[in-house]
Design a protein around this motif. Structure first.
Motif, PDB file in Angstrom:
ATOM      1  N   GLN A 165       0.830  -1.214   0.000  1.00 23.94           N
ATOM      2  CA  GLN A 165       0.000   0.000   0.000  1.00 23.94           C
ATOM      3  C   GLN A 165       0.859   1.256   0.000  1.00 23.94           C
ATOM      4  OE1 GLN A 165      -2.743  -0.246   3.274  1.00 23.94           O
ATOM      5  NE2 GLN A 165      -3.940  -1.894   2.353  1.00 23.94           N
ATOM      6  N   GLU A 166       2.020   1.193   0.621  1.00 27.08           N
ATOM      7  CA  GLU A 166       2.902   2.352   0.692  1.00 27.08           C
ATOM      8  C   GLU A 166       4.065   2.197  -0.286  1.00 27.08           C
ATOM      9  OE1 GLU A 166       4.184   3.185   4.619  1.00 27.08           O
ATOM     10  OE2 GLU A 166       2.168   3.193   5.480  1.00 27.08           O
ATOM     11  N   ASP A 167       4.305   3.227  -1.067  1.00 18.32           N
ATOM     12  CA  ASP A 167       5.442   3.293  -1.982  1.00 18.32           C
ATOM     13  C   ASP A 167       5.499   2.088  -2.916  1.00 18.32           C
ATOM     14  OD1 ASP A 167       7.612   4.498  -3.102  1.00 18.32           O
ATOM     15  OD2 ASP A 167       9.047   3.815  -1.591  1.00 18.32           O
ATOM     16  N   ALA A 168       4.379   1.752  -3.514  1.00 18.80           N
ATOM     17  CA  ALA A 168       4.318   0.582  -4.398  1.00 18.80           C
ATOM     18  C   ALA A 168       5.243   0.723  -5.595  1.00 18.80           C
ATOM     19  CB  ALA A 168       2.884   0.361  -4.864  1.00 18.80           C
ATOM     20  N   ALA A 169       5.460   1.961  -6.053  1.00 19.67           N
ATOM     21  CA  ALA A 169       6.302   2.177  -7.232  1.00 19.67           C
ATOM     22  C   ALA A 169       7.734   1.700  -7.010  1.00 19.67           C
ATOM     23  CB  ALA A 169       6.300   3.653  -7.607  1.00 19.67           C
ATOM     24  N   ALA A 170       8.211   1.770  -5.767  1.00 22.89           N
ATOM     25  CA  ALA A 170       9.582   1.354  -5.466  1.00 22.89           C
ATOM     26  C   ALA A 170       9.760  -0.148  -5.655  1.00 22.89           C
ATOM     27  CB  ALA A 170       9.953   1.743  -4.035  1.00 22.89           C
ATOM     28  N   TYR A 171       8.669  -0.894  -5.592  1.00 26.10           N
ATOM     29  CA  TYR A 171       8.737  -2.349  -5.714  1.00 26.10           C
ATOM     30  C   TYR A 171       8.418  -2.829  -7.128  1.00 26.10           C
ATOM     31  CZ  TYR A 171       8.946  -2.346  -0.636  1.00 26.10           C
ATOM     32  OH  TYR A 171       9.331  -2.139   0.662  1.00 26.10           O
ATOM     33  N   TYR A 172       8.103  -1.887  -8.014  1.00 29.08           N
ATOM     34  CA  TYR A 172       7.750  -2.239  -9.392  1.00 29.08           C
ATOM     35  C   TYR A 172       9.040  -2.357 -10.200  1.00 29.08           C
ATOM     36  CZ  TYR A 172       4.932  -2.369 -13.640  1.00 29.08           C
ATOM     37  OH  TYR A 172       4.321  -2.753 -14.810  1.00 29.08           O
ATOM     38  N   ASN A 173       9.432  -3.598 -10.541  1.00 27.72           N
ATOM     39  CA  ASN A 173      10.740  -3.819 -11.146  1.00 27.72           C
ATOM     40  C   ASN A 173      10.714  -3.621 -12.669  1.00 27.72           C
ATOM     41  OD1 ASN A 173       9.878  -6.290 -12.430  1.00 27.72           O
ATOM     42  ND2 ASN A 173      10.132  -7.345 -10.472  1.00 27.72           N
ATOM     43  N   ARG A 174      11.892  -3.698 -13.269  1.00 27.08           N
ATOM     44  CA  ARG A 174      12.016  -3.478 -14.708  1.00 27.08           C
ATOM     45  C   ARG A 174      11.345  -4.574 -15.532  1.00 27.08           C
ATOM     46  NH1 ARG A 174      16.086  -6.908 -16.309  1.00 27.08           N
ATOM     47  NH2 ARG A 174      17.476  -7.659 -14.656  1.00 27.08           N
ATOM     48  N   LYS A 175      10.984  -5.683 -14.909  1.00 31.40           N
ATOM     49  CA  LYS A 175      10.307  -6.767 -15.614  1.00 31.40           C
ATOM     50  C   LYS A 175       8.800  -6.520 -15.722  1.00 31.40           C
ATOM     51  CE  LYS A 175      13.705 -10.071 -13.785  1.00 31.40           C
ATOM     52  NZ  LYS A 175      14.326 -10.536 -15.043  1.00 31.40           N
ATOM     53  N   GLY A 176       8.321  -5.535 -14.950  1.00 31.93           N
ATOM     54  CA  GLY A 176       6.922  -5.173 -15.066  1.00 31.93           C
ATOM     55  C   GLY A 176       6.023  -5.719 -13.974  1.00 31.93           C
ATOM     56  N   TRP A 177       6.577  -6.092 -12.817  1.00 36.22           N
ATOM     57  CA  TRP A 177       5.752  -6.555 -11.695  1.00 36.22           C
ATOM     58  C   TRP A 177       6.439  -6.203 -10.379  1.00 36.22           C
ATOM     59  CZ3 TRP A 177       8.893 -10.602  -9.850  1.00 36.22           C
ATOM     60  CH2 TRP A 177       9.688 -11.241 -10.797  1.00 36.22           C
ATOM     61  N   HIS A 178       5.691  -6.336  -9.278  1.00 34.99           N
ATOM     62  CA  HIS A 178       6.197  -5.953  -7.966  1.00 34.99           C
ATOM     63  C   HIS A 178       7.016  -7.095  -7.347  1.00 34.99           C
ATOM     64  CE1 HIS A 178       2.828  -3.156  -8.583  1.00 34.99           C
ATOM     65  NE2 HIS A 178       3.537  -2.320  -7.848  1.00 34.99           N
ATOM     66  N   SER A 179       8.111  -6.722  -6.701  1.00 34.14           N
ATOM     67  CA  SER A 179       8.988  -7.757  -6.146  1.00 34.14           C
ATOM     68  C   SER A 179       9.896  -7.180  -5.068  1.00 34.14           C
ATOM     69  CB  SER A 179       9.856  -8.358  -7.261  1.00 34.14           C
ATOM     70  OG  SER A 179      10.772  -7.378  -7.763  1.00 34.14           O
ATOM     71  N   ILE A 180      10.561  -8.077  -4.363  1.00 32.33           N
ATOM     72  CA  ILE A 180      11.712  -7.718  -3.535  1.00 32.33           C
ATOM     73  C   ILE A 180      12.912  -8.441  -4.130  1.00 32.33           C
ATOM     74  CG2 ILE A 180      10.418  -7.306  -1.415  1.00 32.33           C
ATOM     75  CD1 ILE A 180      11.254 -10.064  -0.447  1.00 32.33           C
ATOM     76  N   VAL A 181      14.106  -7.907  -3.887  1.00 30.02           N
ATOM     77  CA  VAL A 181      15.313  -8.432  -4.511  1.00 30.02           C
ATOM     78  C   VAL A 181      16.008  -9.428  -3.596  1.00 30.02           C
ATOM     79  CG1 VAL A 181      17.566  -7.849  -5.495  1.00 30.02           C
ATOM     80  CG2 VAL A 181      15.628  -6.304  -5.801  1.00 30.02           C
ATOM     81  N   LEU A 182      16.341 -10.577  -4.150  1.00 28.88           N
ATOM     82  CA  LEU A 182      17.155 -11.577  -3.465  1.00 28.88           C
ATOM     83  C   LEU A 182      18.538 -11.576  -4.093  1.00 28.88           C
ATOM     84  CD1 LEU A 182      17.723 -14.242  -1.814  1.00 28.88           C
ATOM     85  CD2 LEU A 182      16.876 -15.458  -3.810  1.00 28.88           C
ATOM     86  N   GLN A 183      19.565 -11.309  -3.295  1.00 29.68           N
ATOM     87  CA  GLN A 183      20.957 -11.420  -3.744  1.00 29.68           C
ATOM     88  C   GLN A 183      21.540 -12.684  -3.138  1.00 29.68           C
ATOM     89  OE1 GLN A 183      24.000  -8.041  -3.490  1.00 29.68           O
ATOM     90  NE2 GLN A 183      24.661  -9.399  -1.832  1.00 29.68           N
ATOM     91  N   ALA A 184      22.148 -13.508  -3.964  1.00 29.45           N
ATOM     92  CA  ALA A 184      22.652 -14.782  -3.461  1.00 29.45           C
ATOM     93  C   ALA A 184      23.992 -15.137  -4.084  1.00 29.45           C
ATOM     94  CB  ALA A 184      21.641 -15.902  -3.743  1.00 29.45           C
ATOM     95  N   VAL A 185      24.779 -15.874  -3.320  1.00 32.24           N
ATOM     96  CA  VAL A 185      26.033 -16.446  -3.800  1.00 32.24           C
ATOM     97  C   VAL A 185      25.872 -17.958  -3.792  1.00 32.24           C
ATOM     98  CG1 VAL A 185      28.521 -16.671  -3.401  1.00 32.24           C
ATOM     99  CG2 VAL A 185      27.346 -14.536  -2.818  1.00 32.24           C
TER     100      VAL A 185
END
Length: 274
Positions: A165-185
């Motif tokens: 509900q808050e700041d949805a645009a920040a979660y809208y990724n370049r692929k065209g949907w909302h997400s959070i980022v997972l960084q993994a090794v």
């Protein structure tokens, strides 16, 4: 003021001592374990837990001491195998806390607490950057695939979420949907050795990296993520053990990426990138 003994006597006369403890009975959890899970075939077990029953028992042996709780006058604690099964079921399936709560016969908050506690305090021992013999095995594994002095490959992935509900645009990724980022090794066997997750999907990979513990660890150690004694001198240049990444990441002493400007690469540079 009433003395303590007098107060207790008055309370007993009022019937306060007859207060009973209330607890919601959930017998279906034990039934599910004994009548359903115990009768799972090998394929069913792997399908629901994403591991074999043998692997489950192996993991249980490693973490059982951490999962044991003392019995109290309130209730008996959940058995370690049930605690582990609840968390692994949550990891392996898209089930909600509410669904797993009903399935295993425990409270909603219990499922949430177990997942959080085991993730933070137990399972992190299985996800760690290689050291000692494990580090050498990883370096050897990458060398067999044609790349020396490598201790892991790092990249990011987008985990789909419902638009907040808050700041949805920040979660809208370049692929065209909302997400959070997972960084993994991952190591040479594609096993996770470091995980960092939580940044909004619109965040650039380089920014996620620069805020991650693995970045801070390397920068605070003069640019060495792994022991310096494992470095090698090549044509007069020190090459430390490092991670490999794609062009989205910065070039660091501990962090190697391919050549950019793909239109003007030499055959040797193209081969290196490949």
């Amino acid at each position: 003021m009433l003395k303590a003994t007098t107060l207790c006597t008055r309370l007993m006369q009022l019937g306060v001592s007859d207060r009973r403890m209330w607890m919601l009975r959930r017998p279906q959890g034990a039934v599910f374990w004994t009548n359903v899970l115990e009768n799972f075939t090998a394929d069913q077990w792997r399908q629901h837990f994403r591991m074999s029953r043998t692997t489950f028992e192996f993991v249980l042996q490693l973490v059982e001491r951490s999962l044991r709780r003392k019995s109290t006058n309130w209730r008996k604690p959940l058995e370690p195998h049930r605690r582990l099964a609840i968390v692994l079921w949550w990891y392996a399936t898209p089930g909600e806390y509410r669904t797993i709560s009903c399935l295993f016969g425990v409270g909603l908050l219990t499922v949430c607490t177990l997942v959080h506690e085991m993730t933070m305090n137990v399972f992190k021992r299985f996800i760690s950057l290689p050291r000692g013999e494990a580090l050498q095995n990883t370096i050897n594994g990458f060398a067999e695939r044609g790349y020396p002095l490598c201790a892991g490959a790092i990249d990011g992935s987008h985990i789909p979420i419902i638009a907040p509900q808050e700041d949805a645009a920040a979660y809208y990724n370049r692929k065209g949907w909302h997400s959070i980022v997972l960084q993994a090794v991952v190591d040479h066997n594609f096993c996770f050795t470091d995980v960092y997750v939580g940044w909004p999907g619109r965040t650039h990979a380089a920014r996620v990296l620069s805020n991650s513990p693995i970045f801070q660890m390397a920068e605070e150690n003069s640019g060495y993520l792994f022991p310096r004694e494992n470095s090698r001198i090549v044509n007069g240049v020190e090459v430390p053990v490092h991670l490999i990444c794609d062009a989205a990441y910065p070039l660091k002493k501990w962090h190697m990426k391919g050549f950019t400007n793909h239109q003007a690469l030499t055959p040797q540079q193209r081969l290196y990138n490949y």
